[in-house]
Write an enzyme that holds these catalytic residues in place. Sequence first.
Site, PDB file in Angstrom:
ATOM      1  CB  THR A  36      -0.907  -0.074   1.324  1.00 13.07           C
ATOM      2  OG1 THR A  36       0.273  -0.104   2.252  1.00 13.07           O
ATOM      3  CG2 THR A  36      -1.812  -1.329   1.045  1.00 13.07           C
ATOM      4  N   GLY A  37       0.589   1.697  -0.354  1.00 11.93           N
ATOM      5  CA  GLY A  37       0.963   3.698  -0.817  1.00 11.93           C
ATOM      6  C   GLY A  37       2.555   3.348  -0.994  1.00 11.93           C
ATOM      7  CB  ILE A  42       9.618   3.076   2.055  1.00  9.94           C
ATOM      8  CG1 ILE A  42      10.902   3.317   2.470  1.00  9.94           C
ATOM      9  CG2 ILE A  42       9.935   1.169   2.782  1.00  9.94           C
ATOM     10  CD1 ILE A  42      10.747   3.966   3.803  1.00  9.94           C
ATOM     11  N   GLY A  43       7.460   1.775  -1.186  1.00  7.24           N
ATOM     12  CA  GLY A  43       7.073   1.704  -1.061  1.00  7.24           C
ATOM     13  C   GLY A  43       7.327   1.273  -2.541  1.00  7.24           C
ATOM     14  CB  SER A 165       8.233   5.345  11.737  1.00  3.59           C
ATOM     15  OG  SER A 165       8.911   6.517  12.041  1.00  3.59           O
ATOM     16  CE1 TYR A 178       4.398   8.506   9.669  1.00  2.00           C
ATOM     17  CE2 TYR A 178       6.449   9.429  11.339  1.00  2.00           C
ATOM     18  CZ  TYR A 178       6.218   8.703  10.615  1.00  2.00           C
ATOM     19  OH  TYR A 178       6.707   7.523   9.906  1.00  2.00           O
TER      20      TYR A 178
END
Length: 283
Positions: A36-37, A42-43, A165, A178
């Site tokens: 996803t995303g 990174i995706g 993260s 976040y």
Amino acid sequence: LDASLCWRWKDMAAAMPDDRGEKMQLDLDGRRAVVTGASLGIGAATVRLLADMGAEVEFCARNRDAVEDLAAYQPSRDGSVNGHVADMGDRQSVEQFLSQVSDRGPVSILVNNVGASPSRNFQYMSDEEWAELHELNLMSAVRCTRHFLPDMRDQKWGRVIMIASGAAKYPGAALVDYAATKAAMVATGKALAGKYGRDGVLVNSVLPGLIHTAMWDRAAGEVADAAGTSAEEILANNSKSVPVGRYGSAEEVANVIAFLCSDAASYVNGAAIDVDGGQGTHV
């Protein structure tokens, strides 16, 4: 060693997989994966690497042009890439994406990568802003995992990777919402690992540190504007805190994700793995 202990070790050895002496198996031939995303960073690096390892990869992003660009990637092996335009912060859009993917067959690998990290002042954040980020960062992972988990349990083989993260362990006030969502992803992954490991479904979290992506470029630009300096200076200064002396790359994070998706990681479950060049000090 006494005799009873020796026999116990023999019993344990007999119960181990017969292929434990073979070399690492890093191919993903025949696996269907979802990322996803995945329009950038990174995706996108993960999509390319999983496809190069032989997986049939389905991915999504909001930007149609970016989706089309990545979907045109030609893997070096027999893998494939198929893109979808979807807003993972919108429940209806998520459900449509999941339905489209499932129509093409069962899924055995899920990389919950989508996420945003707006920098803002806690004192002035609204309930709506908290809820929006919660929907995008955490609930998208919950919905995707819940949807594909039955496929994995039926196959007795599955991999779920939560892209969290370093902020999950080391939160800062500017990214408080976040950090909260990423910490929740790690906790969710740990709980599911304990529940579904016996079904052959392994759930792990990857915690990137300072990775040179568009997200960090934007953040550096915002700080630079406020401080009256350049983004390059901000990035250079940030890298001083990393023991290896530099930002990481999206590909370096993708390497860890790909390992966790493979049979080589068959005994890694419930882990939260830092990919931060040694910046974290947590033991």
